[in-house]
Each structure stands twice: as structure tokens, then as C-alpha cells.
Design a protein around this motif. Sequence first.
Motif, PDB file in Angstrom:
ATOM      1  N   UNK A 497       0.765  -1.222   0.097  1.00  0.00           N
ATOM      2  CA  UNK A 497      -0.027   0.045   0.215  1.00  0.00           C
ATOM      3  C   UNK A 497       0.912   1.207   0.022  1.00  0.00           C
ATOM      4  N   UNK A 498       2.042   1.042  -0.427  1.00  0.00           N
ATOM      5  CA  UNK A 498       2.862   2.216  -0.675  1.00  0.00           C
ATOM      6  C   UNK A 498       2.931   3.005  -2.382  1.00  0.00           C
ATOM      7  N   UNK A 499       2.264   2.230  -3.290  1.00  0.00           N
ATOM      8  CA  UNK A 499       2.230   2.670  -4.387  1.00  0.00           C
ATOM      9  C   UNK A 499       1.641   4.031  -4.703  1.00  0.00           C
ATOM     10  N   UNK A 500       0.483   4.362  -4.305  1.00  0.00           N
ATOM     11  CA  UNK A 500      -0.417   5.547  -4.024  1.00  0.00           C
ATOM     12  C   UNK A 500       0.501   6.644  -3.703  1.00  0.00           C
ATOM     13  N   UNK A 501       1.017   6.500  -2.605  1.00  0.00           N
ATOM     14  CA  UNK A 501       1.638   7.792  -2.241  1.00  0.00           C
ATOM     15  C   UNK A 501       3.031   7.962  -2.658  1.00  0.00           C
ATOM     16  N   UNK A 502       3.593   7.141  -3.131  1.00  0.00           N
ATOM     17  CA  UNK A 502       4.855   7.168  -4.059  1.00  0.00           C
ATOM     18  C   UNK A 502       4.466   8.046  -5.545  1.00  0.00           C
ATOM     19  N   UNK A 503       3.268   7.743  -5.941  1.00  0.00           N
ATOM     20  CA  UNK A 503       3.111   8.363  -7.124  1.00  0.00           C
ATOM     21  C   UNK A 503       2.410   9.674  -6.982  1.00  0.00           C
ATOM     22  N   UNK A 504       2.286  10.003  -5.991  1.00  0.00           N
ATOM     23  CA  UNK A 504       1.958  11.573  -5.638  1.00  0.00           C
ATOM     24  C   UNK A 504       2.999  12.403  -5.234  1.00  0.00           C
ATOM     25  N   UNK A 505       4.168  11.713  -5.130  1.00  0.00           N
ATOM     26  CA  UNK A 505       5.395  12.458  -5.188  1.00  0.00           C
ATOM     27  C   UNK A 505       5.889  13.048  -6.309  1.00  0.00           C
ATOM     28  N   UNK A 506       6.532  14.470  -6.409  1.00  0.00           N
ATOM     29  CA  UNK A 506       6.989  14.898  -7.743  1.00  0.00           C
ATOM     30  C   UNK A 506       7.663  14.156  -8.434  1.00  0.00           C
ATOM     31  N   UNK A 507       8.497  13.234  -8.075  1.00  0.00           N
ATOM     32  CA  UNK A 507       9.520  12.256  -8.776  1.00  0.00           C
ATOM     33  C   UNK A 507       8.888  10.728  -8.822  1.00  0.00           C
ATOM     34  N   UNK A 508       7.961  10.479  -8.260  1.00  0.00           N
ATOM     35  CA  UNK A 508       7.384   9.228  -8.290  1.00  0.00           C
ATOM     36  C   UNK A 508       8.457   8.202  -7.468  1.00  0.00           C
ATOM     37  N   UNK A 509       8.570   7.171  -8.426  1.00  0.00           N
ATOM     38  CA  UNK A 509       9.723   6.206  -8.036  1.00  0.00           C
ATOM     39  C   UNK A 509      10.990   6.720  -8.007  1.00  0.00           C
ATOM     40  N   UNK A 510      11.439   7.989  -8.904  1.00  0.00           N
ATOM     41  CA  UNK A 510      12.554   8.419  -8.915  1.00  0.00           C
ATOM     42  C   UNK A 510      12.605   9.425  -7.940  1.00  0.00           C
ATOM     43  N   UNK A 511      11.921   9.488  -6.995  1.00  0.00           N
ATOM     44  CA  UNK A 511      12.176  10.645  -5.847  1.00  0.00           C
ATOM     45  C   UNK A 511      13.223  10.203  -5.062  1.00  0.00           C
ATOM     46  N   UNK A 512      14.085  11.191  -4.709  1.00  0.00           N
ATOM     47  CA  UNK A 512      15.568  11.058  -4.040  1.00  0.00           C
ATOM     48  C   UNK A 512      15.222  10.982  -2.586  1.00  0.00           C
ATOM     49  N   UNK A 513      15.465  10.170  -1.889  1.00  0.00           N
ATOM     50  CA  UNK A 513      15.399  10.326  -0.547  1.00  0.00           C
ATOM     51  C   UNK A 513      16.955  10.833   0.075  1.00  0.00           C
ATOM     52  N   UNK A 514      16.625  12.038   1.030  1.00  0.00           N
ATOM     53  CA  UNK A 514      18.021  12.414   1.642  1.00  0.00           C
ATOM     54  C   UNK A 514      18.618  11.457   2.513  1.00  0.00           C
ATOM     55  N   UNK A 515      19.727  11.872   3.125  1.00  0.00           N
ATOM     56  CA  UNK A 515      20.570  10.878   4.043  1.00  0.00           C
ATOM     57  C   UNK A 515      19.667  10.261   5.119  1.00  0.00           C
ATOM     58  N   UNK A 516      18.706  11.275   5.643  1.00  0.00           N
ATOM     59  CA  UNK A 516      17.969  10.754   6.879  1.00  0.00           C
ATOM     60  C   UNK A 516      16.483  10.312   6.648  1.00  0.00           C
ATOM     61  N   UNK A 517      16.213  10.495   5.113  1.00  0.00           N
ATOM     62  CA  UNK A 517      14.965  10.186   4.467  1.00  0.00           C
ATOM     63  C   UNK A 517      13.804  10.993   5.262  1.00  0.00           C
ATOM     64  N   UNK A 518      14.287  12.181   5.667  1.00  0.00           N
ATOM     65  CA  UNK A 518      13.309  13.077   6.210  1.00  0.00           C
ATOM     66  C   UNK A 518      12.435  13.971   5.454  1.00  0.00           C
ATOM     67  N   UNK A 519      12.571  13.581   4.014  1.00  0.00           N
ATOM     68  CA  UNK A 519      11.642  14.351   3.134  1.00  0.00           C
ATOM     69  C   UNK A 519      10.282  13.447   2.786  1.00  0.00           C
ATOM     70  N   UNK A 520      10.187  12.375   3.752  1.00  0.00           N
ATOM     71  CA  UNK A 520       9.090  11.584   3.753  1.00  0.00           C
ATOM     72  C   UNK A 520       8.737  11.409   5.187  1.00  0.00           C
ATOM     73  N   UNK A 521       7.487  11.151   5.393  1.00  0.00           N
ATOM     74  CA  UNK A 521       7.082  10.628   6.942  1.00  0.00           C
ATOM     75  C   UNK A 521       7.305   9.375   7.526  1.00  0.00           C
ATOM     76  N   UNK A 522       7.312   9.435   8.393  1.00  0.00           N
ATOM     77  CA  UNK A 522       7.822   7.985   9.118  1.00  0.00           C
ATOM     78  C   UNK A 522       6.988   6.835   8.995  1.00  0.00           C
ATOM     79  N   UNK A 523       5.684   7.008   8.795  1.00  0.00           N
ATOM     80  CA  UNK A 523       4.836   6.122   8.138  1.00  0.00           C
ATOM     81  C   UNK A 523       5.152   5.688   6.791  1.00  0.00           C
TER      82      UNK A 523
END
Length: 629
Positions: A497-523
Motif C-alpha cells: 500500500x505504498x504505490x499510491x503515496x509514491x505516485x503523488x510525490x513529484x518524482x514518483x519512484x525516482x524521488x530521491x530520499x535524503x540521507x535521513x529520509x526526512x523528506x517523507x513521513x515516518x509512516x
Amino acid sequence: MSQEQTKGKIGGGHRGPGPGGGHGAMGRPVEKAKDFKGTLKRLIHYLAPHKVQLLAVLIMAILSTVFSVLSPKVMGHATTKLFEGIMGKINGVPGASIDFQYVGQIILILIGLYLLSAAFGYVQQYLMAGVAQKTVYDLRREVNDKLNRLPLKYFDARTHGEILSRVTNDVDNISSTLQQSLTQLITSVLTIIGVIVMMLSISPLMTLIAVLTLPLSVVAITSIAKKSQKQFLRQQKELGELNGHVEEMYTGHNVVKVFGREQRSLDEFNEVNERLYQAGWKAQFISGVIMPIMNFIGNIGYVLVSVVGGILVTKGRINIGDVQAFIQYTRQFTQPIAQTANIANIIQSTVASAERVFEILDEEEEVAEAAKPVTLPQAKGNVSFDHVKFGYDPDKILIEDMNIDVSKGQTIAIVGPTGAGKTTLINLLMRFYEVTDGKITVDGVNITDMKRGDLRSLFGMVLQDTWLFNGTIRDNIAYGREGATEEEIIQAAKTAHADHFIRTLPGGYDTILNEEASNISQGQKQLLTIARAILADPAILILDEATSSVDTRTEVYIQRAMNELMKGRTSFVIAHRLSTIKDADLILVMNHGTVIEKGTHAELLAEGGFYADLYNSQFTGGGIGQEVS
């Protein structure tokens, strides 16, 4: 942590629960090398494969120094010729004149000497840079390989800052010394020898006067070097502590803010920073005094040489150009002595750094792999703990006598209060720690008879403490299985159940997570780690309250996905919320490292024992002292 330690199909991060909990004591002080000769010999051993290049460096240094020390002597000839021409004119000598042609030839020769000296010096530096970087490259690789072979207890007992300080600061210190200080030392020693030879060729008496200042220089430099060395060692110690503090405060800055400890953190930083400042400026100041003192002593020698040289010229013992050359040599004589003394101090610090690095290389490694390891190409998932005994400290046994039999496809829930040994059981199963006694088997095979990498590849882990790396979301999910296709990655994300929120991100599956992955929520982080575990398709699952970081609605979806994933697989679930493990085939209730109750949810409630108290406390608001974690 080694690649093998993370080779299991990991859905979340792992952090050992050992005595240090991943954050041990602050970095140990950088002391003066306990075994200077032995450590230096061992460090030199790393240069042995490059002896041909080092020989070439030595030859280049000799040639560069020879052309350099010849220059004042040659220049002296020009000075003498100019002096003779001028004095001839002054004294009215018939036909007396300055031989500019001769002087011009000398100037051309000097330019040639300087160019040759610079060229050989350049080649020397070029070769030495290659030797130094290759040596440090080998050392870094050896240290990295060693870290991969160290047991988890090594990392549990030390701060990340201290380990990083040894792997980065200390190795960089060695690199700097090999590349810069070593060539300076070679050049300085050769210059001292060359200058003494040239000085003797001009006047043994003047050489004696110049050399008489040497003992005074040695005494001054030695006394200063001893004092500065103490401050440099103190500086390294404080730097290690500062690294450890900054690393801990940075990784835990949210907790610091929640508890309002910013000022305390700043106070601790300022305190360590002040000590580092005091040690740093004292070290730099004391070592900086060396050159002024050397210049003072050199000037005394310069005056004496000038007086004696003038007397010898008036007596016709030497030429005026020789005095000028000799004065240049006295200048060249004191500088390499000061450099040598300073480099000796640097080498002391470098050997101390090398000793710290070698301490890592000498640490006790994980228990060696079996000589003839057993493989399980088609693991079923039968797991057995047979009279297992274990303690993080040999004198403090945590698990006395654990006996558990788990059949293929069963879901085993592990519950108990904090410190009961739940995570320890998983660590033993994954061989992050070795059992003190007894054995653990998978499909009847003792896990010590298997390669750690093969063993861990049987497991998929989704832990409460998520771990994602700096990269795209696609890469983070694909980390679960090498060679996964795009379709498989997307399907795993949909199942989690991660596909939906991934596709809402500007880069989709190509979205870059930073070192702490703080640009997405804990959930959302947890959803990605679950997708990673789903993609891995392991034989045995380890779930540490994988849905604790998501909202209630998402938890229902994830629980369904997990139930689907767990079908036909042996699953170990570390439970925090007991309502999530009602359907487990077997519930193990642990306390003080021992399984005190086991059975199904209904059976344990009917017994009215420890589990019943834990379960009821979660729905009555009481029993906080028995909180499950």
C-alpha cells in the motif's frame, strides 16, 4: 556493519541491544603510542610493496638536493668575480674591469641548477603522492574489510563518532604524513648532509663555528617538542570527544528538542569545544615558537660566521664569494634542522594515530565460518532453540536455558517487558551474536555450520527502526532483492500500500530520499521498508511491530498484506501491541531472558498468568509498570 550483517532481506534498520545500545562511552583519548617502534615498523610494512617507487623518490630527492646545495657555491664564483673587478677599478689596476660575460655564464648555470632541482623535486613529489595514496588506499580497504568482520558487540560498545574518528581523522593523519612530511624529512636530512659537505669544502673552521650552534638548537627544539606533543595529543582526544558529541546530538536532535535539552547540549558542546580550543592554540603556539627560536640561534651563528669569514678573507685564506656562499649555507643549515624536529613531532602524532587504527585491525573478529559450510537451497523454515545460553557479558547471563521448537509456516509472537530478551533472541537467530552454549538450528542444521551470509539470506526483516539510504525510492525497494524488475518493484509497493503515496510525490519512484529520509513521513518510510521485505520473498520473516508507525487505517491494509506475506512462511513477531498477535500459532512470553509461558492467545488468557496481566493492562489503563515494548 558488514554487508553480510545486512545481507538478510532487510526491510528495516537493525540496532543491537547490547550493553552500549549502539552508543558506548565517548571516544578514548589519543595517547602517545604505547609501542612506538613496533607501530612504526608495522606502518613501514605497508610501504614495502612500493620499495621501487620509494627508491626512485630517494634518488630524485638526492638529485634535487645536490643541485640545490651547489647553487650558493656557484653563485659565490660570480660574487668573487664582481668583487675582484670592482676592487681592481678602485685600486686603479690597468685593464681592470668586471667580466660580465663570466657573470652571465654563472647566471645561466644557476638558472639551469634551479630548474633541475625544481624538476627533480616535482618528480619526487609526484611519485611520493602516488605511493602515499596507494598505501592509504590499501589501509582504508583493510580497515573497511575488518569492520565487516567485527561482531556487533564491537559497534554496540563504541560511539559512531569514535569509530569514524579512527577511520577518517586518524587515517587522514597518516595520509598527510606519508605524502608531505615524509618527503620533507628525506629532503631535510639530505640537505643537512649536503650543506655540511659544502661548508667543509669552503672552510672547516667556519663549519665548526656553525655546527657549534647545533646542540643549542637541538636542546631548544627537543624541550619545545615535548611540550607541544602533550598538547597535540590532548587536541586529538578532545577532537574525538567533540566528534562523538556532535554525532550523537545530530542523530538525536528531535529527542533533544522534545525534552528541551538544547541548552544542555550547547553547554556540553561549548565545554568540549573550549577544551579543544585551549589544547589547539597551545599546541600551535608552542610548536610555532620553534621557528623564531631557530632564527635567533641561526642569527647568532650568522654573526659569528660573518666575523670569522671577514678575517679569513683579509688573510687571503678564502674568497669573498665563499663567505657569501657560506652565509647562504648557514641559512640552509638551520631550516632543515627545524623542519626535521617539527616532522619528528608530526611522526609521533602519526604513529599514535596508526596505533589507534591498528587497534581496530587487531580487534577480535566474529567466530570463523565453518570449514565446510552447509547450504539450504530450499529452506522450509523449521527453527529450534536447544538449551540456548547467552549473555552480553560472560559474567551476567541473560538467557539461561531456552528451548523453543517452531514448525514451518508457524507464526511465533514474542512478548514481554523491556529487557526481557525479545530482540536478543532475534540477534542470536541471525548470528549477530554467538550463543554461549547450546545450539540453534534451521531445518535441523546448526546455524554455526552455515555461512552467515547464507543464513541471513533466509530471513526478511521489518523493524520498527526504519533504515533507508540516500537514493531513489525505486533503489530502496529494490535493495530487497538483487536484479528485481520494474514490475516486481511496483507490485511490491502496491502490496505494501505504498504505490499510491509514491505516485503523488513529484518524482514518483525516482524521488530521491535524503540521507535521513526526512523528506517523507515516518509512516511512509515504514511502508517502503515493508515493500522491500515483500520484494525479498524470504523463507523466514522477522517483524518488530512493523505497523507501529502508520495510521490506523493504513495499519489494517498493512496487516492484511503481512498476513498474505506470512502465509506458508515461518514468522517471528516481536509484539508491542498484543491485540495484533491474537491469531499467532504460538505466543512466547519472555521475562529476564527466559520463556516463562507459551501457548495460544486463548490458552494464555485462560491461564491468568503473566501474559493475561500484560494483555489486560493495555485495555484497562493500568499496569504501566508492566508496559510491553
